[in-house]
Scaffold this active site. Structure first.
Site, PDB file in Angstrom:
ATOM      1  N   HIS A  33       0.961  -1.107  -0.005  1.00 11.03           N
ATOM      2  CA  HIS A  33      -0.023   0.087   0.089  1.00 11.03           C
ATOM      3  C   HIS A  33       0.788   1.200   0.111  1.00 11.03           C
ATOM      4  CE1 HIS A  33      -3.349  -2.457   1.532  1.00 11.03           C
ATOM      5  NE2 HIS A  33      -2.713  -3.009   2.139  1.00 11.03           N
ATOM      6  N   GLU A 119       2.208  -0.988   4.268  1.00 10.52           N
ATOM      7  CA  GLU A 119       2.350   0.510   4.005  1.00 10.52           C
ATOM      8  C   GLU A 119       3.510   1.036   3.698  1.00 10.52           C
ATOM      9  OE1 GLU A 119      -0.631   2.203   3.204  1.00 10.52           O
ATOM     10  OE2 GLU A 119      -2.182   1.077   4.509  1.00 10.52           O
ATOM     11  N   HIS A 158      -2.414  -2.761  -3.517  1.00 12.61           N
ATOM     12  CA  HIS A 158      -3.580  -2.624  -3.262  1.00 12.61           C
ATOM     13  C   HIS A 158      -4.505  -2.279  -4.454  1.00 12.61           C
ATOM     14  CE1 HIS A 158      -6.340  -0.507  -0.046  1.00 12.61           C
ATOM     15  NE2 HIS A 158      -6.698  -1.657  -0.361  1.00 12.61           N
ATOM     16  N   ASP A 168      -3.139   2.554  -5.003  1.00 16.22           N
ATOM     17  CA  ASP A 168      -1.794   2.552  -4.328  1.00 16.22           C
ATOM     18  C   ASP A 168      -1.273   1.071  -4.522  1.00 16.22           C
ATOM     19  OD1 ASP A 168      -3.900   2.001  -2.561  1.00 16.22           O
ATOM     20  OD2 ASP A 168      -2.577   1.553  -0.944  1.00 16.22           O
TER      21      ASP A 168
END
Length: 186
Positions: A33, A119, A158, A168
């Site tokens: 992400h 992330e 993602h 993303d």
């Protein structure tokens, strides 16, 4: 890098309440992400506050619509390569939302059930940094070793699992460079 009781030893721990048990205990893929809070800004505590349900909705106009969300990821890799872990890998982090993926010829939904969410602090348009790619490659190699059901074919973004909702890690993420980092030990 090493994993001890499903925590990455090299990561700073910031436990998130936004996690629960994996329904089948399966850990077999990784979803990448991109995130920045406020949007387009890097650094600060906003991402950690979002994942720990302590984001002040009045602190920035962009925070009001998201402060009540209950989301998390297993890891965050900051712009300088620092790794923060919110959820142990054996628990289900709430990162993918409504998601769908073709896995060995069959469609699977609800990827939170079996994926590790990572992330990267960034945006779709801003190039990610060398330190992030190096940290990410180290993490992924460690995950491959510790969780044998994860391999190079089980790494996705993602945008690939929720294409109508998410973009993303975005066009600025260099998948080919990540692959070179994964095969290089430097």
């Amino acid at each position: 890098m090493t994993i001890d009781d499903h925590w990455l030893a090299e990561a700073r721990r910031v436990p998130s309440p936004n996690a629960n048990a994996r329904p089948d205990g399966e850990i077999s893929a990784v979803v990448l992400h991109g995130i920045s809070l406020p949007p387009g800004e890097f650094g600060g505590e906003a991402i950690e506050r979002l994942f720990t349900n302590t984001l002040d909705p009045a602190a920035h106009p962009a925070f009001e619509p998201i402060a009540a969300l209950r989301v998390s990821a297993h890891l965050l890799i900051r712009r300088d390569g620092e790794i923060v872990q919110f959820v142990p890998f054996d628990r289900r982090a709430w990162h993918a939302g409504r998601s769908r993926w073709c896995d060995a010829g069959r469609w699977r939904e609800g990827l939170n059930d079996f994926t590790i969410g990572i992330e990267l602090e960034g945006t779709d348009e801003t190039p990610y940094r060398e330190a992030q790619y190096r940290a990410l490659a180290g993490v992924i190699r460690t995950l491959y070793q510790h969780y044998p059901d994860i391999d190079g074919d089980r790494l996705t973004g993602h945008a690939h699992i929720a294409p109508l909702r998410k973009t993303d890690p975005g066009g600025a993420f260099d998948w080919a460079y990540l692959q070179r980092c994964l095969t290089s030990r430097g």
